[in-house]
Structures are given as C-alpha cells and as structure tokens.
Scaffold this active site. Structure first.
Site, mmCIF file in Angstrom:
data_model
loop_
_atom_site.group_PDB
_atom_site.id
_atom_site.type_symbol
_atom_site.label_atom_id
_atom_site.label_comp_id
_atom_site.label_asym_id
_atom_site.label_seq_id
_atom_site.Cartn_x
_atom_site.Cartn_y
_atom_site.Cartn_z
ATOM 1 N N CYS A 135 0.671 -1.437 -0.193
ATOM 2 C CA CYS A 135 0.073 -0.152 0.248
ATOM 3 C C CYS A 135 0.747 1.036 0.226
ATOM 4 C CB CYS A 135 -1.108 -0.101 1.201
ATOM 5 S SG CYS A 135 -2.069 -1.310 1.162
ATOM 6 N N HIS A 268 -3.168 7.333 2.034
ATOM 7 C CA HIS A 268 -3.611 6.046 1.596
ATOM 8 C C HIS A 268 -4.674 5.874 2.210
ATOM 9 C CE1 HIS A 268 -4.083 1.781 0.953
ATOM 10 N NE2 HIS A 268 -3.702 1.545 2.055
ATOM 11 N N ASN A 298 -10.144 -0.064 0.127
ATOM 12 C CA ASN A 298 -8.733 0.085 0.101
ATOM 13 C C ASN A 298 -8.087 -0.600 -1.369
ATOM 14 O OD1 ASN A 298 -5.918 -0.451 0.484
ATOM 15 N ND2 ASN A 298 -6.093 -1.096 2.554
HETATM 16 O O1 UT7 Z 1 -3.661 -1.035 3.578
HETATM 17 C C1 UT7 Z 1 -2.625 -1.421 4.607
HETATM 18 C C2 UT7 Z 1 -2.981 -0.779 5.831
HETATM 19 N N1 UT7 Z 1 -4.316 -1.362 6.349
HETATM 20 C C3 UT7 Z 1 -5.122 -0.621 7.279
HETATM 21 O O2 UT7 Z 1 -4.591 0.391 7.646
HETATM 22 C C4 UT7 Z 1 -5.968 -1.498 8.002
HETATM 23 C C5 UT7 Z 1 -5.724 -1.184 9.357
HETATM 24 N N2 UT7 Z 1 -6.736 -1.860 10.447
HETATM 25 C C6 UT7 Z 1 -7.999 -1.234 10.481
HETATM 26 O O3 UT7 Z 1 -8.399 -0.525 9.564
HETATM 27 C C7 UT7 Z 1 -9.109 -1.989 11.338
HETATM 28 O O4 UT7 Z 1 -8.274 -2.653 12.527
HETATM 29 C C8 UT7 Z 1 -9.970 -3.061 10.920
HETATM 30 C C9 UT7 Z 1 -11.067 -2.139 9.958
HETATM 31 C C10 UT7 Z 1 -9.348 -4.130 9.993
HETATM 32 C C11 UT7 Z 1 -10.870 -3.557 11.934
HETATM 33 O O5 UT7 Z 1 -11.329 -2.681 12.696
HETATM 34 P P1 UT7 Z 1 -11.075 -2.847 14.423
HETATM 35 O O6 UT7 Z 1 -12.026 -1.742 15.193
HETATM 36 O O7 UT7 Z 1 -9.654 -2.883 14.587
HETATM 37 O O8 UT7 Z 1 -11.880 -3.908 14.933
HETATM 38 P P2 UT7 Z 1 -11.147 -5.566 15.525
HETATM 39 O O9 UT7 Z 1 -10.515 -6.224 14.587
HETATM 40 O O10 UT7 Z 1 -11.090 -5.188 16.820
HETATM 41 O O11 UT7 Z 1 -12.499 -6.194 15.503
HETATM 42 C C12 UT7 Z 1 -13.886 -5.962 16.492
HETATM 43 C C13 UT7 Z 1 -14.854 -6.784 16.567
HETATM 44 C C14 UT7 Z 1 -14.502 -8.458 16.963
HETATM 45 O O12 UT7 Z 1 -15.342 -9.044 17.138
HETATM 46 P P3 UT7 Z 1 -15.248 -9.370 18.771
HETATM 47 O O13 UT7 Z 1 -14.222 -10.116 18.941
HETATM 48 O O14 UT7 Z 1 -14.959 -7.932 19.365
HETATM 49 O O15 UT7 Z 1 -16.506 -10.043 19.378
HETATM 50 C C15 UT7 Z 1 -14.275 -8.870 14.869
HETATM 51 O O16 UT7 Z 1 -14.587 -10.485 15.195
HETATM 52 O O17 UT7 Z 1 -15.436 -6.885 14.938
HETATM 53 C C16 UT7 Z 1 -15.492 -8.110 14.484
HETATM 54 N N3 UT7 Z 1 -15.391 -8.235 13.207
HETATM 55 C C17 UT7 Z 1 -16.346 -7.821 12.357
HETATM 56 N N4 UT7 Z 1 -17.912 -7.883 12.440
HETATM 57 C C18 UT7 Z 1 -18.614 -7.743 11.412
HETATM 58 C C19 UT7 Z 1 -14.351 -8.152 12.538
HETATM 59 N N5 UT7 Z 1 -14.627 -7.862 11.094
HETATM 60 C C20 UT7 Z 1 -15.925 -7.745 10.940
HETATM 61 C C21 UT7 Z 1 -16.825 -7.783 9.917
HETATM 62 N N6 UT7 Z 1 -18.163 -7.695 10.336
HETATM 63 N N7 UT7 Z 1 -16.439 -7.701 8.602
#
Ligand code: UT7
Length: 341
Positions: A135, A268, A298
């Site tokens: 990225c 990005h 993305n």
């Molecule tokens: O391009 C390269 C750079 N990439 C990035 O910059 C991405 C960086 N990371 C992010 O943008 C975020 O970490 C994400 C968007 C990927 C995830 O967001 P988050 O707020 O960090 O969520 P999380 O991983 O902490 O997950 C929170 C909850 C989890 O459930 P529990 O464990 O709290 O019950 C996940 O299982 O959300 C759940 N979850 C979803 N729920 C519904 C994860 N993905 C999904 C989904 N739909 N698609």
C-alpha cells in the site's frame, strides 16, 4: 585573495541549475462493477459469512468498492489510468522514458506489469519495471521516479499504481474481504526547473512482515502456503497511526515547512479513522483530507493516485497548492511525499 579560493568558488557559480520533477497530468480508472456494502453483505451471507454494512461503515468508512471481472488484470486497469494521465498532460506515450507500476497483484510473476502496460500503450524502449511496496507502493514509485528525473537519467515518467486485490482476498474471512477493492491511478512526472516534488521520505521495517501479508508462493507448479491476504488489523492500525505522523513531520522538516502549510492531505485510503487520526495529529481539519475510501475501499498502491486524480479533476486540488501524500502498508512499509502542485 588567493587564486585557489577563487578557483573553488567559481564552479558553483557556473553549476547547472538543479533539476526537479513536477506532476503534469493525472488519470485513474475503476472497473465498472461497483459493489455497495449491501450487495457485498448479501453475497457473503449466501456463502455463510456474517457481516453488516453498519459494521463496515462504522469501523472503516467504506460504503462501496469496485471489483474487476475475472479476466481483467492490473495492466488492463493501469493502461486506462496511464492513457488518461498522458491525455491530461498532453504528452504522447512515446515521449515517456520511464514507466513504474506499483502493484502487489501483477498480471504475471514476470514480465512486469509495467512492461505489459508499455506494450499495450504501443511504445518501445523506455525503462519499465514494477515496484512492490504494497500500500506504500505509489509513494515509493513516485520517490524513485523523482530521483531518476533529478539525476537527469530520464525526463518524463509514468508512475502508476494498479491493483486487483479482489484476486487475493479470502471471501470467507470477514475481517479482510470487506476492506479492499480494485482500481488504478497514474501520474505523469516531468523534469522542471522548479519543484514539484519538494521532499520525500521512505521507510520499511521487515520485522513486522507477518502482520499484513499474502504468504503463498509457487513450487513445482503448485501453490505453496495460503495465497490470500492475512492481516492483524489492530496491529496494523496502531503502527500506521504512529509512523504516518512521524514521516509527515520528517518531510515537513526536510522542506522547512509547518503542517499548517499543507492544503491537502492525500493519504492512503485504508480506513477513515486512520486518515482522520493522521490529520488530527497534524492539526489539519478533516475538510483538508482527500477522501475516497468511502467509494473505493482500500485499493492498496492505487488508492493515492486514484484519490489524487479524483481531487484534481473535481477541482478540489488547485494549481499552486501544497499536497502531502502518505502511504503505509505491508512490509511493513511507509513513506510520504510533499508536493507543490
Ligand atoms: O492497507 C494497509 C493498511 N491497512 C490498514 O490500515 C488497516 C488497519 N486496520 C483497520 O483498519 C482495522 O483494524 C479494521 C477495520 C481491520 C478492523 O477494525 P477494528 O476496530 O480494529 O476491529 P477489530 O479487529 O478489533 O474487531 C472488532 C470486532 C471483533 O469481534 P469481537 O472479537 O469484538 O467479538 C471482530 O470479530 O469486530 C468483529 N469483526 C467484524 N464484525 C462484522 C471483524 N470484522 C468484521 C466484519 N463484520 N466484517
């Protein structure tokens, strides 16, 4: 006065004026098939994957993305973006002496996507290669092209970011498959006696390779390991927010400028929370952040040139304005480029 002193002073007075590079045209292309969150959520539900548009919007700001048809490749998308950038610049493809394509989803293992774009442009002989910094690929490619122009090695460069990330997504993994899209963006960079690209800084730290990777490879005609994207989202998020702030201050320091001199932050486009967090640290209002993540998702190396082209064509970005481009991604890689447009 010693003649020795005069002799050392004279060459600098006669030194050739420095060469800089300027963006003289931009272009972009999105494959026609747009998938709204609702469409993707319904399609995933049919396959037993549970997610919701509300979750996607709240956590990322993404409302839609585009996916290329199965027979459409990164060189197909990159070709149209390149043609549009050349048209905007009023430059023939035959006048370009360097093509760099930033991509992590190339058409083939080799030859490079840049060579395939050159062939599709119907030109021959320019240097052409791919640059793989995920990225951060576009800020890496722009920095390399700028450096080659500054040495006088080339005069005009096509710098392209093109991705078909849909090919490497695991559509059973809801934590990644809702985040990415396909697309391409390009700029024509040309030698000039005034900058242009004012300063840039690139970084990588391979010790974080495992937090964002597509580990599969080939051996004996078989795919070895998992060829789909894996991401520890929270680890990437935390690292991204920190390194983007650091590198922004590095380029501003190198240029002797303050953050409030930036007219547009062109980051990005991975997550609206990271983008706005970066702006907040720089004390820039969200109204100065070019935002396309809501409509594109993305698109990895394509996200910055896509956002840049969209903001230029819509009249948001005006000639003479100061732009800060920032990339971050797998590797772990990051970088920034400060531009007087
Ligand atoms: O391009 C390269 C750079 N990439 C990035 O910059 C991405 C960086 N990371 C992010 O943008 C975020 O970490 C994400 C968007 C990927 C995830 O967001 P988050 O707020 O960090 O969520 P999380 O991983 O902490 O997950 C929170 C909850 C989890 O459930 P529990 O464990 O709290 O019950 C996940 O299982 O959300 C759940 N979850 C979803 N729920 C519904 C994860 N993905 C999904 C989904 N739909 N698609």
């Amino acid at each position: 006065m010693s003649s020795r002193h005069e002799a050392t002073a004279q060459p600098s007075a006669c030194a050739p004026s420095p060469i800089y590079s300027r963006i003289v045209g931009t272009g972009s292309y999105l494959p026609p098939k747009r998938w709204s969150n609702e469409e993707l959520v319904a399609w995933l539900a049919e396959r037993g994957v549970e997610t919701s548009s509300e979750w996607i919007v709240e956590r990322t700001g993404i409302q839609a993305r585009h996916f290329a048809d199965p027979d459409v490749t990164a060189s197909d998308l990159g070709l149209v973006a390149a043609q549009r950038a050349l048209e905007a610049a009023g430059i023939a493809a035959s006048d370009v002496d360097l093509i760099i394509c930033a991509t992590s989803t190339p058409d083939m293992v080799f030859p490079s996507t840049a060579c395939l774009i050159q062939q599709k442009l119907g030109v021959h002989g320019s240097a052409a290669f791919d640059l793989q910094a995920v990225c951060s690929g576009f800020v890496y490619a722009l920095t390399v092209a700028d450096a080659m122009i500054r040495t006088g090695a080339v005069k005009r460069a096509l710098v392209i970011g093109s991705e078909v990330f849909s090919r490497i997504l695991d559509f059973k993994d809801r934590t990644t498959c809702v985040l990415f899209g396909d697309g391409a963006g390009a700029v024509v960079l040309q030698a000039s006696d005034r900058p242009g690209i004012v300063a840039s800084r690139l970084h990588a730290d391979g010790q974080h390779a495992n937090i964002l990777c597509t580990p599969g490879t080939f051996r004996g005609g078989e795919v070895l390991g998992d060829p789909t994207l894996k991401m520890d989202g929270q680890a990437v998020f935390k690292l991204a927010v920190n390194v983007l702030d650091q590198v922004a201050h590095e380029v501003l320091g190198a240029a002797g400028r303050q953050a409030d001199s930036i007219d547009w932050l062109v980051p990005h486009q991975a997550n609206i929370r990271i983008m706005q967090g970066t702006a907040r640290k720089l004390k820039l209002p969200n109204s100065r952040v070019v935002t396309t993540v809501d409509q594109h998702g993305n698109t990895s190396a394509a996200s910055i040139p896509l956002a840049l082209d969209q903001a230029i064509r819509s009249g948001q970005i005006q000639p003479g304005q100061s732009l800060l481009l920032e990339g971050v991604g797998g590797g772990f890689t990051w970088g920034a480029v400060l531009i007087d447009y």
